[in-house]
Write an enzyme that holds these catalytic residues in place. Structure first.
Site, PDB file in Angstrom:
ATOM      1  N   GLN A 180      47.074  39.899  49.189  1.00  0.00           N
ATOM      2  CA  GLN A 180      46.994  39.322  47.852  1.00  0.00           C
ATOM      3  C   GLN A 180      47.891  40.090  46.889  1.00  0.00           C
ATOM      4  O   GLN A 180      47.960  41.306  46.917  1.00  0.00           O
ATOM      5  CB  GLN A 180      45.545  39.334  47.367  1.00  0.00           C
ATOM      6  CG  GLN A 180      45.334  38.561  46.072  1.00  0.00           C
ATOM      7  CD  GLN A 180      43.871  38.505  45.692  1.00  0.00           C
ATOM      8  OE1 GLN A 180      43.001  38.830  46.490  1.00  0.00           O
ATOM      9  NE2 GLN A 180      43.602  38.093  44.470  1.00  0.00           N
ATOM     10  N   VAL A 214      42.742  44.138  44.313  1.00  0.00           N
ATOM     11  CA  VAL A 214      42.975  42.846  44.948  1.00  0.00           C
ATOM     12  C   VAL A 214      42.142  42.804  46.214  1.00  0.00           C
ATOM     13  O   VAL A 214      41.869  43.822  46.835  1.00  0.00           O
ATOM     14  CB  VAL A 214      44.470  42.615  45.261  1.00  0.00           C
ATOM     15  CG1 VAL A 214      45.251  42.395  43.975  1.00  0.00           C
ATOM     16  CG2 VAL A 214      45.066  43.782  46.029  1.00  0.00           C
ATOM     17  N   SER A 215      41.742  41.598  46.608  1.00  0.00           N
ATOM     18  CA  SER A 215      40.718  41.481  47.640  1.00  0.00           C
ATOM     19  C   SER A 215      41.234  41.659  49.061  1.00  0.00           C
ATOM     20  O   SER A 215      40.455  41.779  49.986  1.00  0.00           O
ATOM     21  CB  SER A 215      40.012  40.128  47.531  1.00  0.00           C
ATOM     22  OG  SER A 215      40.950  39.087  47.668  1.00  0.00           O
ATOM     23  N   SER A 216      42.542  41.667  49.259  1.00  0.00           N
ATOM     24  CA  SER A 216      43.072  41.905  50.600  1.00  0.00           C
ATOM     25  C   SER A 216      44.468  42.487  50.479  1.00  0.00           C
ATOM     26  O   SER A 216      45.082  42.474  49.416  1.00  0.00           O
ATOM     27  CB  SER A 216      43.111  40.596  51.409  1.00  0.00           C
ATOM     28  OG  SER A 216      44.124  39.749  50.907  1.00  0.00           O
TER      29      SER A 216
END
Length: 212
Positions: free
Chosen positions: A28, A23-25
């Site tokens: 998320q 996941v990008s952060s």
């Protein structure tokens, strides 16, 4: 998978199944990807997850996973953009995994990207074509998203929308200090001190104050 032993019999070669989630952060939610992996009955210890952007590709769990992979192992990912940050990165990681590590990959969101199928030349060719198209589409979509965000911000600014923290209200005595400074009764330094703000801030606010 089976190989023939020296006595002519067949022996089973075990292969491990892995899942990779990114996941990008940290904010998320990764549940959608994790549920997909668990539905495939992949052991928890074989599911590797990174919670950070693919921007610099510094992903410790992915690196740990790649080191563990052995020929004929099987790796599941939810979508092709989990492998990299852009078109070139995705293709490079695919090459490393399939050519150097010699594992199979299944992309759940795109059934055509399943290296277990079509091991002949035509099957490999078709997989490579599909991969390149999907990688390009993934990168192009990210570019379009950034472009739309920039256009939206520019349009909002043109309408007078301000971004960032709202400005602090002026102190109650600002009008009085401003009038006395403007008439020359006190210096700018003295006026700023009365208002409890730096001289540069006082003068900046004075410019806004004059215009309004």
């Amino acid at each position: 998978m089976y190989l023939q032993d020296l006595k002519g019999g067949l022996k089973t070669i075990s292969k491990n199944t892995y899942g990779y989630v990114r996941v990008s952060s940290k904010d998320q939610n990764q549940d959608r990807q994790l549920i997909a992996m668990r539905n495939l009955f992949i052991e928890e210890k074989n599911i590797f997850m990174d919670k950070q952007s693919g921007k610099d590709f510094d992903r410790p769990q992915y690196k740990k996973l790649v080191k563990k992979l052995k020929p004929d192992d099987l790796l599941y990912i939810k979508s092709i953009d989990r492998l990299g940050r852009n078109y070139d990165e995705i293709l490079e990681q695919w090459r490393i995994l399939t050519k150097e590590k010699r594992i199979d990959i299944v992309v759940l969101d795109m059934p055509l990207l399943d290296t277990r199928r079509g091991k002949d030349l035509m099957g490999t060719f078709l997989s490579d074509i599909v991969l390149q198209v999907l990688s390009f589409v993934a990168e192009n979509e990210r570019t379009n998203i950034r472009s739309r965000q920039a256009e939206g911000i520019a349009a909002a600014k043109a309408r007078g929308v301000r971004f960032g923290r709202p400005p602090k209200p002026l102190p109650e005595n600002y009008h009085s200090a401003y009038q006395r400074w403007k008439s020359g009764m006190i210096s700018g330094t003295a006026a700023a001190k009365e208002c409890g703000m730096p001289l540069s801030t006082f003068r900046y606010q004075a410019g806004i104050y004059e215009n309004t």
